[in-house]
Design a protein around this motif. Structure first.
Motif, PDB file in Angstrom:
ATOM      1  N   THR A   1      -2.774  -0.107   7.384  1.00 29.83           N
ATOM      2  CA  THR A   1      -2.644   1.342   7.587  1.00 29.83           C
ATOM      3  C   THR A   1      -3.088   1.741   8.991  1.00 29.83           C
ATOM      4  O   THR A   1      -2.503   2.649   9.595  1.00 29.83           O
ATOM      5  CB  THR A   1      -3.470   2.103   6.541  1.00 29.83           C
ATOM      6  OG1 THR A   1      -3.113   1.642   5.241  1.00 29.83           O
ATOM      7  CG2 THR A   1      -3.219   3.598   6.625  1.00 29.83           C
ATOM      8  N   ALA A   2      -4.106   1.066   9.513  1.00 28.75           N
ATOM      9  CA  ALA A   2      -4.553   1.361  10.877  1.00 28.75           C
ATOM     10  C   ALA A   2      -3.449   1.068  11.886  1.00 28.75           C
ATOM     11  O   ALA A   2      -3.335   1.732  12.914  1.00 28.75           O
ATOM     12  CB  ALA A   2      -5.801   0.543  11.214  1.00 28.75           C
ATOM     13  N   VAL A   3      -2.615   0.082  11.584  1.00 24.16           N
ATOM     14  CA  VAL A   3      -1.519  -0.286  12.495  1.00 24.16           C
ATOM     15  C   VAL A   3      -0.321   0.644  12.337  1.00 24.16           C
ATOM     16  O   VAL A   3       0.211   1.158  13.318  1.00 24.16           O
ATOM     17  CB  VAL A   3      -1.095  -1.751  12.264  1.00 24.16           C
ATOM     18  CG1 VAL A   3       0.188  -2.056  13.022  1.00 24.16           C
ATOM     19  CG2 VAL A   3      -2.196  -2.692  12.704  1.00 24.16           C
ATOM     20  N   ILE A   4       0.118   0.873  11.096  1.00 18.34           N
ATOM     21  CA  ILE A   4       1.324   1.689  10.905  1.00 18.34           C
ATOM     22  C   ILE A   4       1.016   3.177  10.820  1.00 18.34           C
ATOM     23  O   ILE A   4       1.933   3.994  10.736  1.00 18.34           O
ATOM     24  CB  ILE A   4       2.111   1.246   9.658  1.00 18.34           C
ATOM     25  CG1 ILE A   4       1.315   1.503   8.362  1.00 18.34           C
ATOM     26  CG2 ILE A   4       2.487  -0.212   9.752  1.00 18.34           C
ATOM     27  CD1 ILE A   4       2.099   1.167   7.108  1.00 18.34           C
ATOM     28  N   GLN A   5      -0.287   3.539  10.848  1.00 15.15           N
ATOM     29  CA  GLN A   5      -0.708   4.929  10.960  1.00 15.15           C
ATOM     30  C   GLN A   5      -0.242   5.823   9.812  1.00 15.15           C
ATOM     31  O   GLN A   5       0.051   7.006  10.013  1.00 15.15           O
ATOM     32  CB  GLN A   5      -0.204   5.522  12.290  1.00 15.15           C
ATOM     33  CG  GLN A   5      -0.776   4.861  13.522  1.00 15.15           C
ATOM     34  CD  GLN A   5      -2.199   5.311  13.823  1.00 15.15           C
ATOM     35  OE1 GLN A   5      -2.428   6.448  14.161  1.00 15.15           O
ATOM     36  NE2 GLN A   5      -3.135   4.403  13.660  1.00 15.15           N
ATOM     37  N   SER A   6      -0.161   5.274   8.622  1.00 18.15           N
ATOM     38  CA  SER A   6       0.274   6.101   7.486  1.00 18.15           C
ATOM     39  C   SER A   6      -0.204   5.492   6.183  1.00 18.15           C
ATOM     40  O   SER A   6       0.299   4.450   5.769  1.00 18.15           O
ATOM     41  CB  SER A   6       1.799   6.245   7.476  1.00 18.15           C
ATOM     42  OG  SER A   6       2.219   6.919   6.303  1.00 18.15           O
ATOM     43  N   SER A   7      -1.163   6.157   5.543  1.00 13.68           N
ATOM     44  CA  SER A   7      -1.620   5.678   4.234  1.00 13.68           C
ATOM     45  C   SER A   7      -0.544   5.903   3.187  1.00 13.68           C
ATOM     46  O   SER A   7      -0.423   5.137   2.224  1.00 13.68           O
ATOM     47  CB  SER A   7      -2.904   6.403   3.826  1.00 13.68           C
ATOM     48  OG  SER A   7      -2.699   7.798   3.715  1.00 13.68           O
ATOM     49  N   SER A   8       0.275   6.957   3.381  1.00 11.54           N
ATOM     50  CA  SER A   8       1.367   7.223   2.439  1.00 11.54           C
ATOM     51  C   SER A   8       2.366   6.074   2.439  1.00 11.54           C
ATOM     52  O   SER A   8       2.819   5.620   1.383  1.00 11.54           O
ATOM     53  CB  SER A   8       2.072   8.537   2.806  1.00 11.54           C
ATOM     54  OG  SER A   8       1.194   9.635   2.680  1.00 11.54           O
ATOM     55  N   ALA A   9       2.719   5.579   3.647  1.00 12.15           N
ATOM     56  CA  ALA A   9       3.674   4.473   3.742  1.00 12.15           C
ATOM     57  C   ALA A   9       3.102   3.215   3.089  1.00 12.15           C
ATOM     58  O   ALA A   9       3.808   2.502   2.374  1.00 12.15           O
ATOM     59  CB  ALA A   9       4.012   4.193   5.204  1.00 12.15           C
ATOM     60  N   THR A  10       1.807   2.954   3.321  1.00 12.40           N
ATOM     61  CA  THR A  10       1.174   1.777   2.718  1.00 12.40           C
ATOM     62  C   THR A  10       1.175   1.881   1.204  1.00 12.40           C
ATOM     63  O   THR A  10       1.485   0.919   0.493  1.00 12.40           O
ATOM     64  CB  THR A  10      -0.268   1.621   3.224  1.00 12.40           C
ATOM     65  OG1 THR A  10      -0.256   1.520   4.651  1.00 12.40           O
ATOM     66  CG2 THR A  10      -0.922   0.376   2.649  1.00 12.40           C
ATOM     67  N   THR A  11       0.823   3.062   0.696  1.00  8.85           N
ATOM     68  CA  THR A  11       0.744   3.251  -0.754  1.00  8.85           C
ATOM     69  C   THR A  11       2.121   3.145  -1.398  1.00  8.85           C
ATOM     70  O   THR A  11       2.270   2.572  -2.487  1.00  8.85           O
ATOM     71  CB  THR A  11       0.117   4.616  -1.086  1.00  8.85           C
ATOM     72  OG1 THR A  11      -1.126   4.750  -0.389  1.00  8.85           O
ATOM     73  CG2 THR A  11      -0.137   4.748  -2.574  1.00  8.85           C
ATOM     74  N   VAL A  12       3.140   3.690  -0.746  1.00 11.69           N
ATOM     75  CA  VAL A  12       4.503   3.585  -1.276  1.00 11.69           C
ATOM     76  C   VAL A  12       4.928   2.116  -1.315  1.00 11.69           C
ATOM     77  O   VAL A  12       5.578   1.667  -2.267  1.00 11.69           O
ATOM     78  CB  VAL A  12       5.492   4.423  -0.429  1.00 11.69           C
ATOM     79  CG1 VAL A  12       6.934   4.093  -0.795  1.00 11.69           C
ATOM     80  CG2 VAL A  12       5.229   5.908  -0.634  1.00 11.69           C
ATOM     81  N   MET A  13       4.556   1.343  -0.269  1.00  9.63           N
ATOM     82  CA  MET A  13       4.856  -0.089  -0.275  1.00  9.63           C
ATOM     83  C   MET A  13       4.158  -0.776  -1.445  1.00  9.63           C
ATOM     84  O   MET A  13       4.737  -1.631  -2.116  1.00  9.63           O
ATOM     85  CB  MET A  13       4.407  -0.724   1.041  1.00  9.63           C
ATOM     86  CG  MET A  13       5.417  -0.645   2.163  1.00  9.63           C
ATOM     87  SD  MET A  13       4.991  -1.752   3.531  1.00  9.63           S
ATOM     88  CE  MET A  13       3.621  -0.903   4.251  1.00  9.63           C
ATOM     89  N   VAL A  14       2.915  -0.393  -1.678  1.00 11.97           N
ATOM     90  CA  VAL A  14       2.158  -0.993  -2.777  1.00 11.97           C
ATOM     91  C   VAL A  14       2.832  -0.699  -4.113  1.00 11.97           C
ATOM     92  O   VAL A  14       2.968  -1.580  -4.965  1.00 11.97           O
ATOM     93  CB  VAL A  14       0.699  -0.474  -2.775  1.00 11.97           C
ATOM     94  CG1 VAL A  14      -0.007  -0.833  -4.080  1.00 11.97           C
ATOM     95  CG2 VAL A  14      -0.062  -1.049  -1.594  1.00 11.97           C
ATOM     96  N   VAL A  15       3.275   0.543  -4.296  1.00 12.34           N
ATOM     97  CA  VAL A  15       3.990   0.908  -5.527  1.00 12.34           C
ATOM     98  C   VAL A  15       5.241   0.043  -5.678  1.00 12.34           C
ATOM     99  O   VAL A  15       5.545  -0.458  -6.768  1.00 12.34           O
ATOM    100  CB  VAL A  15       4.364   2.405  -5.515  1.00 12.34           C
ATOM    101  CG1 VAL A  15       5.305   2.735  -6.672  1.00 12.34           C
ATOM    102  CG2 VAL A  15       3.105   3.272  -5.618  1.00 12.34           C
TER     103      VAL A  15
END
Length: 583
Positions: free
Chosen positions: A57-71
C-alpha cells in the motif's frame, strides 16, 4: 471567498484527485506487479501479512486498491481469510504515507535546505523530468516512471491550488463556526465517512483536510473525529467490490469494515473519556498539515496494536455475520476484480493456463496409454480432462479480451498475446487426446489388433510424442528456453517417424499382414500424434519468441533451422533415440 475562488478550489480538487489516480496506477505499473503478487504468496503468519499489506500500500498509495485485490485473491482461492486479515490491517497503516508526503506543503523556512523541501521548489523539476521520460522514453518502464512524476506533480499542484483557494476562509467567521460543529464526535465521524465514501479514497480525503487546515481554522478537536470517520468511509470500496463474491471474499470485506469501525469506536471513546478527566488543552489548538499526518498515523497504529492480536476474533465475527450457505461456493478461477491491477491479472491468467497445460498433457498421455489396453475409467477421465481444457480456453480467452481494454505495459501486453496463443494449442492437444481415445474405442469395438511390428512402432512414436509434450510443458510452465529449443528438432523427428510408419504400413497391407480397417485406425493415430507434435512446436516457439520480443513463429523456425550445427546435433540425437527397428 467569491465564485472565482470556488471554481479555483474545484479545479484544484480535480487536479489533486486526477494526480493521485494516475500516480497510483503508474506506481502499480512500475512495480511490474511484483509487489502486488507478493499478496498471493503469503504464509499464515499474520505479522508477515501485516508487513506485506503495509509495504504494498505504501508503494501503490491506495489502501482501497490493496483491499480490493485481497477480496479478489480470497474469491479466487489464492488467499485464505486468515491471511487476508493481516494484509488488510497493514494496508490501513501503509496508506498514511500519502499524508506525510502532502505534509511537505506546510514546510516553512528561508534557508536553502528548507526551501528545497517545499513542493513548490522540487515539483516543477519532477514535472520536467516526468514529461521528458513520458514523451521520449522508449521503454515502458521509463514511461511509467514519467507518469509517476507527472502524477505527483499534478497532485502537489492541485494541493497548492486548493490551499490558495481556501486561504481567504481564515477571515470568515461562518466557516470557523461550521468547522466547530465537527468537534462533536458524532458529526465529525459522519463527515469523515461521507467525504471518503464519496471520493473513494481515504488518502485523498486526508489530503483535502490538510488543504483546509492551511486556513488555520481547523482544530485538533475537529480533525480527530473526521480522521477517524475517514477510516470507516474507505471501507465502501471493498464492500462494493465484494458484491457477488463467495462467502470468504465477503468476509474479508467485512473484516475490513469491522477493523475500522471497532478501532474508531474504541479509540474515540478512550480519547474523549480521558479528555473528560484530564481536559486536553491541545484540542482547541489549530492543526496543520504535519500534525494531521501525525494524528492519522498514530490512530491507525493504535488500531493495529489493538486488533492485530485479536485477528482470530475478527475472523469469527466475520463468519457470524456472513454465514455458510448449504449450497457452498463456486470456485472462481479468474476474478474480474483483479482486472484493476493488470500485472496481477496477467499472473493469475498464467497460473490458470499452467493448470490447463497440465490437464491437456495428462489427457494426451492417458489417451496414449489406452492404446496398450482399453480402460473405461481412464477413457472417462480423458473426456473429463478435455472438457476441462475447453472450459479453461473459454474462461481464459474471455478474461484476456476484457483485460485488453485496460492499460497494459509492454511486458503484460506480450504475455497476454502469448497466453491467447497458448490456450488454443493446449485445447487442440486435448482434442487430439479424444481423437486417440476414439481410435482406441474403435479398436475395442471392432476387435482390431495391430501386428507385433505395428505395436513396436507405435511405442516408438508415442514415446517421442510423450517427450515432446514434456518439453513443451516445461518450456511454458518453467519458461525453460533450453527445453523450448529441443522441441523443434524432436517435432521434426516425429514428422519423419510418421512418414516412415505410413510407408511401413503400406508394405504390410501389400503383404496381407494388416487389414484395411486397421489401416484406417493406424492412419488416424499417426495424424493425431503428428499434429500434437506440431502444437508443441507452436508452444515452444511462442515461448522463445516472447523471450526475444518477437511474435513471428515462421521467422523463429527459420532461425532455429539456420543454426545448422545445434539443430542437426539435437535432431540426430533424437533420431537415434527413436530409431525404428530395421526390417
Amino acid at each position: 471567498m467569491d465564485i472565482f475562488d470556488v471554481l479555483t478550489l474545484l479545479g484544484g480538487l480535480c487536479l489533486f484527485l486526477f494526480g493521485m489516480n494516475i500516480m497510483g496506477k503508474a506506481l502499480e505499473a512500475c512495480a511490474g506487479g511484483k509487489l502486488s503478487l507478493v499478496l498471493s504468496k503469503l504464509t499464515s503468519n499474520r505479522f508477515a501479512g501485516f508487513l506485506t499489506g503495509l509495504g504494498v500500500t505504501a508503494v501503490i498509495q491506495s489502501s482501497s486498491a490493496t483491499t480490493v485485490m485481497v477480496v479478489g485473491f480470497v474469491n479466487s482461492g489464492l488467499m485464505s481469510l486468515k491471511q487476508a486479515i493481516g494484509v488488510i490491517m497493514g494496508a490501513n497503516v501503509g496508506t498514511t504515507v500519502t499524508a506525510w508526503i502532502l505534509s511537505l506543503t506546510g514546510i516553512e523556512g528561508s534557508n536553502l535546505f528548507m526551501q528545497l523541501l517545499k513542493p513548490s521548489s522540487f515539483t516543477p523539476v519532477l514535472a520536467v523530468i516526468g514529461i521528458a521520460l513520458y514523451m521520449f522514453g522508449k521503454g515502458g518502464r521509463k514511461k511509467d516512471a514519467g507518469m509517476v512524476m507527472l502524477g505527483f506533480a499534478t497532485l502537489m499542484y492541485g494541493m497548492e491550488i486548493m490551499s490558495g483557494a481556501v486561504a481567504g476562509l481564515k477571515d470568515v467567521p461562518q466557516f470557523r463556526n461550521i468547522l466547530l460543529m465537527f468537534s462533536n464526535p458524532i458529526l465529525g465521524v459522519c463527515a469523515g465517512v461521507v467525504l471518503t465514501a464519496v471520493i473513494q479514497s481515504s488518502s485523498a480525503a486526508v489530503g483535502i483536510l490538510q488543504a483546509l487546515s492551511s486556513t488555520g481554522q481547523i482544530t485538533f478537536g475537529s480533525a480527530i473525529p473526521i480522521l477517524m470517520g475517514m477510516d470507516i468511509g474507505t471501507c465502501v470500496t471493498a464492500m462494493l467490490s465484494s458484491i457477488g463474491t463467495n462467502r470468504n471474499a465477503r468476509r474479508a470485506a467485512v473484516v475490513h469494515l469491522l477493523f475500522n469501525v471497532i478501532g474508531t469506536l474504541v479509540w474515540l471513546c478512550v480519547f474523549y473519556l480521558v479528555d473528560f478527566f484530564v481536559d486536553f488543552a491541545f484540542v482547541a489548538y489549530t492543526i496543520d498539515e504535519f500534525w494531521i499526518a501525525v494524528v492519522n498515523s498514530v490512530f491507525k497504529l493504535l488500531c493495529t496494536l489493538l486488533l492485530l492480536p485479536m485477528s482470530g476474533l475478527l475472523e469469527k465475527l466475520a463468519c457470524i455475520i456472513v454465514r455458510d450457505t448449504p449450497s457452498g461456493d463456486k470456485t472462481i478461477e479468474l476474478d474480474e476484480r483483479l482486472l484493476a491491477t493488470p500485472a496481477v491479472a496477467i499472473e493469475r491468467c498464467h497460473t490458470v493456463t499452467v493448470t490447463m497445460a497440465e490437464t491437456s498433457v495428462a489427457a494426451m498421455k492417458n489417451s496414449m496409454a489406452l492404446l496398450n489396453g482399453y480402460d473405461g475409467k481412464l477413457a472417462q477421465l480423458v473426456r473429463e480432462q478435455e472438457n476441462d481444457a475447453d472450459h479453461y480456453e473459454d474462461t481464459i480467452g474471455t478474461y484476456l479480451v476484457k483485460l485488453s481494454g485496460h492499460s497494459l505495459n509492454d511486458s503484460d501486453s506480450n504475455e497476454s498475446a502469448k497466453l491467447l496463443r497458448m490456450i488454443g494449442d493446449f485445447e487442440r492437444i486435448s482434442d487430439h487426446a479424444v481423437n486417440i481415445l476414439e481410435s482406441a474405442e474403435e479398436m475395442k469395438d471392432k476387435n482390431i489388433v495391430f501386428s507385433g511390428d505395428a505395436r513396436t512402432e507405435l511405442e516408438v512414436i508415442t514415446g517421442a510424442v510423450s517427450e515432446v509434450l514434456d518439453l513443451a510443458r516445461a518450456a511454458f510452465v518453467d519458461n525453460d528456453l533450453k527445453a523450448a529449443a529441443m522441441v523443434e528438432p524432436l517435432e521434426q523427428v516425429v514428422d519423419t517417424l510418421k512418414e516412415q510408419l505410413r510407408a511401413r504400413h503400406i508394405l504390410r497391407l501389400q503383404k496381407g499382414e494388416c487389414t484395411i480397417e486397421a489401416g484406417f485406425v493406424w492412419s488416424d493415430l499417426l495424424t493425431s500424434l503428428e499434429r500434437v507434435a506440431d502444437h508443441c512446436s507452436n508452444i515452444a516457439g511462442c515461448v522463445v519468441e516472447t523471450a526475444h520480443s518477437s511474435l513471428d513463429l515462421h521467422e523463429y523456425i527459420r532461425e532455429v533451422k539456420s543454426d545448422s550445427t545445434s539443430f542437426i546435433n539435437m535432431y540426430n540425437e533424437f533420431a537415434q533415440k527413436y530409431a525404428l527397428v530395421q526390417e
